[in-house]
Design a protein around this motif. Structure first.
Motif, short mmCIF file in Angstrom:
data_model
loop_
_atom_site.label_atom_id
_atom_site.label_comp_id
_atom_site.label_asym_id
_atom_site.label_seq_id
_atom_site.Cartn_x
_atom_site.Cartn_y
_atom_site.Cartn_z
N ASP A 98 -1.75 4.98 2.48
CA ASP A 98 -2.94 5.68 2.01
C ASP A 98 -3.42 5.02 0.72
O ASP A 98 -2.60 4.67 -0.14
N VAL A 99 -4.70 4.87 0.57
CA VAL A 99 -5.26 4.18 -0.60
C VAL A 99 -5.39 5.16 -1.75
O VAL A 99 -6.01 6.22 -1.63
N LEU A 100 -4.79 4.81 -2.89
CA LEU A 100 -4.92 5.58 -4.13
C LEU A 100 -5.54 4.70 -5.20
O LEU A 100 -5.20 3.52 -5.31
N SER A 101 -6.43 5.27 -5.99
CA SER A 101 -7.00 4.52 -7.12
C SER A 101 -5.99 4.49 -8.26
O SER A 101 -5.02 5.26 -8.27
N THR A 102 -6.19 3.59 -9.22
CA THR A 102 -5.30 3.52 -10.37
C THR A 102 -5.30 4.84 -11.12
O THR A 102 -4.25 5.29 -11.60
N ARG A 103 -6.44 5.48 -11.25
CA ARG A 103 -6.52 6.76 -11.95
C ARG A 103 -5.70 7.82 -11.21
O ARG A 103 -5.00 8.62 -11.83
N GLU A 104 -5.81 7.83 -9.88
CA GLU A 104 -5.03 8.79 -9.11
C GLU A 104 -3.54 8.51 -9.24
O GLU A 104 -2.72 9.43 -9.31
N ALA A 105 -3.17 7.24 -9.27
CA ALA A 105 -1.76 6.89 -9.45
C ALA A 105 -1.25 7.34 -10.81
O ALA A 105 -0.12 7.84 -10.94
N ARG A 143 0.82 -1.22 0.00
CA ARG A 143 0.00 0.00 0.00
C ARG A 143 0.86 1.27 0.00
O ARG A 143 0.44 2.32 0.49
N THR A 144 2.06 1.18 -0.58
CA THR A 144 2.98 2.31 -0.59
C THR A 144 3.67 2.47 -1.94
O THR A 144 3.86 3.58 -2.42
N TYR A 145 4.05 1.33 -2.55
CA TYR A 145 4.88 1.38 -3.76
C TYR A 145 4.07 0.92 -4.96
O TYR A 145 3.47 -0.17 -4.96
N TRP A 146 4.09 1.74 -6.01
CA TRP A 146 3.40 1.40 -7.26
C TRP A 146 4.39 0.75 -8.21
O TRP A 146 5.52 1.21 -8.37
#
Length: 667
Positions: A620-627, A487-490
Motif C-alpha cells: 500500500d502506498v503511504l506518503s512520507t507525512r503519513e509514514a 513498498r512495505t518497509y520504511w
C-alpha cells in the motif's frame, strides 16, 4: 481368600526404593541435591552407559562424621528435620531421608566421606542394602558416592530402563537445570569420559545460561528482580524474539528447587501475550525466594510439584515481575547478518554426542539456536568449556588462559569471577537511541493522544508496581526517514543505526491498542435474551460460577439463580455485535484453568484480527507525512515492538554490522 502375610524387610525396601529411584536420573538428582545441601561449592557428576552401569557424584561439602555414616543409609534418617512442623522452615532440597537408603537397596554403592575436623575419612560399601565393608580411608574433605549396576537385583525394573543414550539425555537435561538453578555451584558433568558441561560457579545466572545454552541465549536474556510482600523473584527472561515451540525451556525454581507449576507458567506467558508469535513459548530461568510456610513441597515423590497457599497472589506477582522487566526494555531485535552455518545435527544425534569417542564428539555451543556452527573439540577434556569464540567476541590470549585456569579449579568459586557480560563484551558502539532519547513532538502532524493500556490485573496497588515511575518517552529523536523498500518497509536513520519498520505490523499494533483502549474505557453494554437460557452445569462448574458471579456480571452477563441451577438472561455486546451464548461457557471453562481480569482479554484474538484487517497492507502506498504520523503514533505506545500476533514491527541494523559486511572491520 488368600492369607494376609507380612513382607520381609528386603522386599519392603525394594518396593519403597521404586518410589524414589525411578532411573539413573533420579539417582543423580538425589545425590547432587544432597551435595548442594552439604554446602558444596563444586560438584562433579560422572556417568557411564547412561548411568545404568556407573554413576559417581563427588563434592567438596561438609562430609559425614564417622559415627553417622551407617545411620545415613537407614530409611527416614535425615539431618534436615526432626518433626513435621520443621517442614514450614525447610530450605534444603532434601528432607525425607530416603535417598541413600533407596539407592543402596537397588544398587552397589561405595561412599568415601570426610569432615574438616577428621584426620581420616570413612569408606563404606553396601550391596542391595547390606553393608559389605566399613573402614577408615584416605580421602579429601567432602563426599564421593559411586553407584554401580543400578537395579541389578530388581530385574523387573531394570528391563524398563531406556537405552543408554536416552537415559544419558535425561541426565543431561537434569544437570542443565541444576546448573541453571544453582549458579553459585561449579558443576562438572562427565559422560563416558567426555566433559559435557563445566560451569564457573561464580553465582552469576547469566554465566550459567552461557555455559548451558550458549552465547546467543545469554545475549538474549533480560534480568528480573522483583520483590513484593513475602515473595522475591530473581533471574532471567528471554527477549520476545528468543522463544521456543514448547515449554521445555521454562525453568522455575523455588528456593533453589526445580519445579513445574501451571499457575506460574500461565502468569509468565500472559505477560508475554501479544509479544510472542502464536504457538511460541518464552524462555526463562526464575528463582522464587519465599518462606517455606507459604508453599507445600511434600506433595510429589520427586518434589517436582508444589502447592501454593495463595495461587492468585503468586499469579499476579509473577505477571507483574515479568511485565515490569519487559516494559523497561527496548525490545527492538537486531538484524545480524551471518554466513551460512554448517548443517545442524538432528536432536537425537546431539544427545548421543557424549557417547562418541573423545576425538569424534564436539562440545555444544548453543542448544537453542537452531543453526549454530559447531566448535572444534579441545585437546584436553578438562578444558572442554564453551569458550566464546564466535562472531563479534574477541578474547586475548591472556583472557583465554585466565578463563581456562578458572574452569580447571571450580572448587573455589567466588562472586568476583568474570561475568558473562565481560566474556561477551563486543566492540564499543555509539550509544543506543533509547539512552539518548528526549521528548519529540511534530506540531504540524498533531498525532492522536494515546491512552495507557490496562494490565490484566485488577488491583490498583499491583498495577502501580508494573508501570514505570517516569513518563514514557519516545524512542526516536532527530530521526530521518530515508525512504521505503519493497513498498512495505520504511527505512529510518538515527545515529549509527538504521531501523526497518514494517508498515503493516506497525499500523496493526497502533489500531489494536486503539481498539482495546476504546473497549476498556466504554461501559459494557448487555444484550438481553428473548428467552432466558437454563444452564446445564456440572457441580464443579456451578461452584466456579458461584465464586466468580460478581466478575461475570461485571463482564456484562446477567444471571438468575433457580435453586441449584442458573439461568442466563443477558450477554455482553462487544465488537459491534452481541456475543453468542457459547461465549459464556467459553469464559466459564477458562475460569476453571486461567485467571482473566476483564472480558476483553478473551477477545484478544478477535481484536487482533480486526486490527490486522483494518491496517494498511504491504505494497500500500503511504506518503512520507503519513509514514511520519504512523511512526510517531507507534513509538508512543507502551508496547510498540511487536504486532498483536507477535511479529516484530521494528528491526535494527547497526553501522557496526554493515561495516563488517563490507570488510571495513576484520574479526
Amino acid at each position: 481368600m488368600q492369607k494376609i502375610r507380612l513382607l520381609d524387610a528386603k522386599t519392603i525396601n525394594k518396593i519403597a526404593a521404586g518410589e524414589v529411584v525411578e532411573s539413573p536420573k533420579s539417582v543423580v538428582k538425589e545425590l547432587t541435591e544432597n551435595a548442594i545441601d552439604a554446602n558444596a561449592g563444586s560438584v562433579t557428576i560422572e556417568i557411564k552407559e547412561g548411568g545404568i552401569s556407573y554413576i559417581r557424584i563427588t563434592d567438596n561439602g561438609t562430609g559425614i562424621p564417622k559415627e553417622q555414616v551407617k545411620e545415613a543409609f537407614l530409611r527416614h534418617a535425615t539431618s534436615k528435620m526432626s518433626q513435621i512442623e520443621d517442614l514450614e522452615h525447610i530450605f534444603t532440597l532434601g528432607f525425607r531421608g530416603e535417598a541413600l537408603a533407596s539407592i543402596a537397596a537397588v544398587a552397589q554403592v561405595e561412599m568415601l566421606t570426610k569432615t574438616r575436623d577428621e584426620e581420616t575419612g570413612t569408606r563404606i560399601v553396601i550391596h542391595a542394602g547390606e553393608i559389605q565393608e566399613l573402614e577408615d580411608a584416605a580421602c579429601r574433605e567432602g563426599t564421593s558416592i559411586t553407584v554401580r549396576n543400578l537395579f541389578y537385583n530388581v530385574p523387573a525394573r531394570r528391563k524398563f530402563l531406556k537405552k543408554p543414550a536416552t537415559e544419558s539425555g535425561y541426565v543431561s537435561d537434569l544437570v542443565n537445570k541444576i546448573a541453571l538453578g544453582h549458579p553459585e555451584v561449579a558443576i562438572h558433568y562427565i559422560n563416558n569420559g567426555n566433559t559435557v558441561l563445566h560451569t564457573a560457579g561464580n553465582n552469576d545466572p547469566k554465566t550459567a545460561v552461557f555455559y548451558v545454552y550458549g552465547k546467543d541465549a545469554a545475549n538474549s536474556m533480560l534480568p528480573v528482580s522483583y520483590h513484593k510482600g513475602e515473595y522475591a523473584v530473581s533471574g532471567l527472561i528471554g527477549k520476545p524474539e528468543f522463544c521456543r515451540a514448547n515449554r521445555n525451556y521454562e525453568n522455575l525454581f523455588i528456593n533453589g528447587r526445580f519445579i513445574k507449576n501451571p499457575v506460574v507458567s500461565a502468569a509468565v506467558e500472559d505477560a508475554y501475550k501479544t509479544k510472542l508469535l502464536i504457538g511460541k513459548f518464552p524462555v526463562f530461568v526464575l528463582n522464587l525466594a519465599v518462606e517455606p510456610a507459604q508453599v507445600d513441597v511434600n506433595v510429589h515423590p520427586a518434589k517436582l510439584e508444589v502447592r501454593f497457599k495463595n495461587d492468585d497472589e503468586v499469579y499476579e506477582f509473577f505477571y507483574n515481575a515479568v511485565a515490569k522487566a519487559l516494559q523497561e526494555t527496548v525490545l527492538i531485535p537486531k538484524a545480524v547478518l551471518e554466513k551460512k552455518p554448517k548443517e545442524r545435527l538432528p536432536q537425537a544425534e546431539q544427545q548421543t554426542l557424549a557417547d562418541m569417542p573423545k576425538e569424534a564428539a564436539q562440545p555444544k555451543e548453543s542448544i537453542l539456536k537452531e543453526s549454530e556452527p559447531k566448535a572444534e573439540p579441545t585437546a584436553n577434556p578438562s578444558k572442554e568449556i564453551p569458550l566464546p569464540q564466535s562472531q563479534g567476541v574477541i578474547l586475548s590470549k591472556e583472557e583465554r588462559e585466565k578463563l581456562l585456569r578458572a574452569a580447571e579449579k571450580p572448587q573455589t568459586p567466588t562472586s568476583g569471577g568474570r561475568s558473562v557480560d565481560e566474556l561477551l563484551k563486543r566492540t564499543p558502539k555509539a550509544e543506543s537511541f533509547a539512552q539518548t532519547a528526549v521528548p519529540y513532538r511534530r506540531e504540524e502532524l498533531k498525532p492522536k493522544e494515546e491512552q495507557p493500556i490496562e494490565k490484566p490485573i485488577v488491583s490498583d496497588e499491583k498495577t502501580e508496581e508494573v508501570k514505570p515511575t517516569e513518563e514514557k518517552q519516545p524512542f526516536f529523536q532527530n530521526y530521518k526517514i530515508i525512504g521505503q523498500v519493497f513498498r512495505t518497509y520504511w527505512i529510518v536513520e538515527q545515529g549509527d543505526c538504521l531501523y526497518l519498520i514494517d508498515q503493516h505490523a506497525a499500523h496493526e499494533r497502533v489500531l489494536y491498542e486503539e481498539f482495546m483502549n476504546k473497549f476498556k474505557e466504554e461501559r459494557v453494554v448487555s444484550q438481553r435474551l428473548l428467552t432466558p437460557l437454563m444452564l446445564q452445569l456440572t457441580p464443579m462448574e456451578t461452584e466456579v460460577l458461584r465464586r466468580n458471579l460478581a466478575l461475570l456480571e461485571s463482564f456484562g452477563f446477567e444471571l438468575e439463580e433457580f435453586g441449584e441451577k442458573y439461568a442466563l438472561r443477558a450477554t455482553p455486546y462487544l465488537l459491534q455485535n452481541p456475543t453468542e451464548v457459547g461465549f459464556f461457557t467459553d469464559i466459564l471453562d477458562r475460569l476453571t484453568e486461567e485467571r482473566i481480569s476483564n472480558v476483553y482479554d478473551t477477545k484478544i484474538l478477535a481484536v487482533a484480527t480486526m486490527a490486522c484487517k483494518a491496517a494498511v497492507k504491504g505494497h500500500d502506498v503511504l506518503s512520507t507525512r503519513e509514514a511520519e504520523e504512523l511512526i510517531h503514533r507507534l513509538l508512543g505506545l507502551e508496547h510498540p515492538f511487536t504486532c498483536p500476533h507477535g511479529r516484530p514491527t521494528i528491526i535494527e541494523l547497526t553501522k557496526y554490522e554493515m561495516e563488517k559486511m563490507f570488510k571495513r572491520i576484520q574479526n
